[in-house]
Enzyme design. Structure first.
Site, PDB file in Angstrom:
ATOM      1  N   ASN A 147      70.811  85.817  -2.197  1.00 39.09           N
ATOM      2  CA  ASN A 147      70.801  87.182  -1.662  1.00 39.09           C
ATOM      3  C   ASN A 147      69.514  87.536  -0.933  1.00 39.09           C
ATOM      4  O   ASN A 147      69.522  87.961   0.227  1.00 39.09           O
ATOM      5  CB  ASN A 147      71.008  88.194  -2.808  1.00 39.09           C
ATOM      6  CG  ASN A 147      72.155  87.836  -3.710  1.00 39.09           C
ATOM      7  OD1 ASN A 147      72.088  86.849  -4.429  1.00 39.09           O
ATOM      8  ND2 ASN A 147      73.197  88.647  -3.694  1.00 39.09           N
ATOM      9  N   ASP A 180      74.458  81.834  -9.402  1.00 42.31           N
ATOM     10  CA  ASP A 180      74.993  83.132  -9.821  1.00 42.31           C
ATOM     11  C   ASP A 180      76.331  83.448  -9.159  1.00 42.31           C
ATOM     12  O   ASP A 180      77.060  84.317  -9.632  1.00 42.31           O
ATOM     13  CB  ASP A 180      74.005  84.254  -9.493  1.00 42.31           C
ATOM     14  CG  ASP A 180      72.737  84.178 -10.317  1.00 42.31           C
ATOM     15  OD1 ASP A 180      72.793  83.623 -11.431  1.00 42.31           O
ATOM     16  OD2 ASP A 180      71.688  84.672  -9.855  1.00 42.31           O
ATOM     17  N   GLY A 207      72.365  85.066 -15.017  1.00 40.55           N
ATOM     18  CA  GLY A 207      73.280  85.991 -14.367  1.00 40.55           C
ATOM     19  C   GLY A 207      72.733  87.394 -14.492  1.00 40.55           C
ATOM     20  O   GLY A 207      72.976  88.069 -15.488  1.00 40.55           O
ATOM     21  N   TYR A 267      66.486  76.581 -17.117  1.00 35.72           N
ATOM     22  CA  TYR A 267      66.478  75.683 -15.964  1.00 35.72           C
ATOM     23  C   TYR A 267      67.542  74.584 -16.064  1.00 35.72           C
ATOM     24  O   TYR A 267      68.007  74.062 -15.048  1.00 35.72           O
ATOM     25  CB  TYR A 267      65.114  75.014 -15.812  1.00 35.72           C
ATOM     26  CG  TYR A 267      64.008  75.902 -15.286  1.00 35.72           C
ATOM     27  CD1 TYR A 267      64.213  77.254 -15.051  1.00 35.72           C
ATOM     28  CD2 TYR A 267      62.747  75.371 -15.020  1.00 35.72           C
ATOM     29  CE1 TYR A 267      63.204  78.062 -14.576  1.00 35.72           C
ATOM     30  CE2 TYR A 267      61.721  76.168 -14.541  1.00 35.72           C
ATOM     31  CZ  TYR A 267      61.948  77.517 -14.324  1.00 35.72           C
ATOM     32  OH  TYR A 267      60.938  78.308 -13.849  1.00 35.72           O
ATOM     33  N   GLN A 319      70.638  74.602 -16.831  1.00 37.68           N
ATOM     34  CA  GLN A 319      71.957  74.916 -16.287  1.00 37.68           C
ATOM     35  C   GLN A 319      71.980  74.860 -14.768  1.00 37.68           C
ATOM     36  O   GLN A 319      73.030  74.621 -14.169  1.00 37.68           O
ATOM     37  CB  GLN A 319      72.417  76.290 -16.773  1.00 37.68           C
ATOM     38  CG  GLN A 319      71.551  77.447 -16.301  1.00 37.68           C
ATOM     39  CD  GLN A 319      71.626  78.658 -17.207  1.00 37.68           C
ATOM     40  OE1 GLN A 319      72.638  79.341 -17.229  1.00 37.68           O
ATOM     41  NE2 GLN A 319      70.575  78.923 -17.953  1.00 37.68           N
ATOM     42  N   ARG A 320      70.850  75.059 -14.126  1.00 40.20           N
ATOM     43  CA  ARG A 320      70.866  75.075 -12.667  1.00 40.20           C
ATOM     44  C   ARG A 320      70.461  73.737 -12.036  1.00 40.20           C
ATOM     45  O   ARG A 320      70.667  73.542 -10.837  1.00 40.20           O
ATOM     46  CB  ARG A 320      69.986  76.200 -12.125  1.00 40.20           C
ATOM     47  CG  ARG A 320      68.493  76.015 -12.233  1.00 40.20           C
ATOM     48  CD  ARG A 320      67.788  77.287 -11.815  1.00 40.20           C
ATOM     49  NE  ARG A 320      66.361  77.089 -11.598  1.00 40.20           N
ATOM     50  CZ  ARG A 320      65.491  78.080 -11.441  1.00 40.20           C
ATOM     51  NH1 ARG A 320      65.929  79.326 -11.496  1.00 40.20           N
ATOM     52  NH2 ARG A 320      64.227  77.837 -11.233  1.00 40.20           N
TER      53      ARG A 320
END
Length: 392
Positions: free
Chosen positions: A101, A131, A178, A283, A285-286
């Site tokens: 974003n 996200d 999130g 970190y 999870q990404r």
């Protein structure tokens, strides 16, 4: 003609696949392609890497930002002035910014400023965010792999909980990234297609009611003896206040969040007297490339390629998007949307994708195609053989 690519914002396990797509497509079309180290922060310091002859195969399977990322917001006229001095000095005519974003806001500002100054610059945004909250696109590169990681982690943790609950932990809480949207936390329930997943999912879109939550946990534990809970870091009370607000903001003005998992676990302990355990993938999870989604990797690369193609077709000032054609068989088509329609906007989880403490069949239908396939990285010495660039 010279092109510049840079990565921005929180990284993902497939952002480098987008980098591969941009660089390879640019080279195939005769562009001199450079990379800005650490996004606009590095560009302002003229930290460039010539990628025209760079061996880029490693980008397809290496997680996180191979070229460094940043969280810098273009606030001052001095920064913008300096950026355009650097663009002119290096004759940069194409700029591909890979981010979420806030990054799309930066891309839009640069495109608008270029038009204002009469400087020929074609800016295209390459979407990225675990996200999954960018508007005007069906989903975002990075989400499918992170969702897959969360779904698997919750399945395995729930099995552990099931093994130990008799005289040990009865409630497991996983705190998931999130801030405003619950796309990733919702993925903790996907394991139910194989028989095990989160029993309760707490989303930012559903105002948190403590009494209803405690009652739900009590009912589940009474029925099966244990309860696995997924909670989004952006969980809010009915008044809109974050449950995990840490009391300060980042450089983009976003409230810093943390600890909602422990807050939820504390409520369970104090109200029900149950033993709890909390895990925060953070970190992990990404950047969990070892179990990424093949669909995600392929689409991330293609988004990078489409960004270059659009720019060469004079379709610029846009972000690459994906439109879903069908669920079964899964099919998408690539398109674009003006950057100003994406900048600083947030796409929430639709209301029909969840019902109180659980996701609905519509979410399963939406998310399952995005986590398909296992494009394992090469392994060496029993570990992923990730490559590093010297960015000093």
């Amino acid at each position: 003609m010279k092109a510049l690519y840079a990565q921005s914002g929180g990284v993902t396990s497939v952002i480098n696949a987008s980098a591969y797509g941009v660089i390879d497509e640019a080279r195939k079309n005769g562009l001199e392609i450079y990379v800005g180290i650490n996004g606009v922060t590095g560009i302002l310091k003229e930290r460039f890497l010539d990628a025209t002859e760079l061996d880029i195969e490693f980008l397809r399977y290496t997680p996180a930002g191979a070229f460094g990322s940043c969280r810098k917001k273009l606030k001052s006229d001095a920064d913008i002035e300096k950026l355009f001095e650097i663009f002119r000095k290096n004759d940069i005519r194409y700029f591909f910014y890979n981010g979420g974003n806030d990054s799309m806001d930066t891309a839009w500002r640069l495109q608008a400023e270029a038009q204002k100054r009469g400087y020929e610059l074609k800016v295209v945004g390459v979407p990225k965010t675990i996200d999954n909250d960018l508007p005007h696109t069906d989903h975002c590169p990075g989400y499918g792999s992170a969702a897959k990681y969360i779904a698997i982690a919750m399945m395995e943790a729930a099995l552990d909980l099931r093994s130990m609950y008799v005289d040990s932990t009865q409630v497991f809480v996983m705190e998931i990234m999130g801030r405003h949207a619950g796309w990733l936390a919702a993925a903790a329930a996907l394991g139910w297609v194989n028989g095990i997943g989160a029993d309760i999912v707490l989303l930012p879109e559903e105002p948190f009611n403590k009494d209803e939550f405690i009652s739900a946990v009590d009912n589940i534990v009474s029925r099966k003896g244990h309860c696995a809970i997924a909670v989004a870091e952006g969980l809010k009370y009915p008044d809109g206040f974050f449950v995990s607000d840490m009391g300060y903001t980042d450089s983009f003005g976003n409230r810093q969040l943390g600890g909602v998992g422990f807050t939820i676990a504390g409520m369970v302990r104090s109200e029900l007297g149950l033993k709890t355990h909390v895990a925060i993938p953070d970190y992990l999870q990404r950047s969990g490339r070892h179990i990424a989604s093949a669909t995600d990797v392929q689409e991330a690369e293609m988004c990078g390629r489409m960004a270059v193609r659009y720019a060469l077709e004079d379709n610029y000032g846009v972000m690459v998007t994906m439109e879903r054609v069908s669920d079964e068989p899964y099919e998408i088509r690539y398109s674009s949307v003006p950057l100003n329609l994406v900048a600083e906007q947030t796409r929430m989880l639709p209301k029909d994708y969840f019902d109180k403490f659980m996701v609905t069949e519509k979410f399963f239908k939406y998310a399952l195609p995005l986590i398909q396939g296992e494009p394992y990285p090469p392994f060496r010495n029993g570990l992923p053989d990730y490559k590093l660039l010297d960015l000093k």
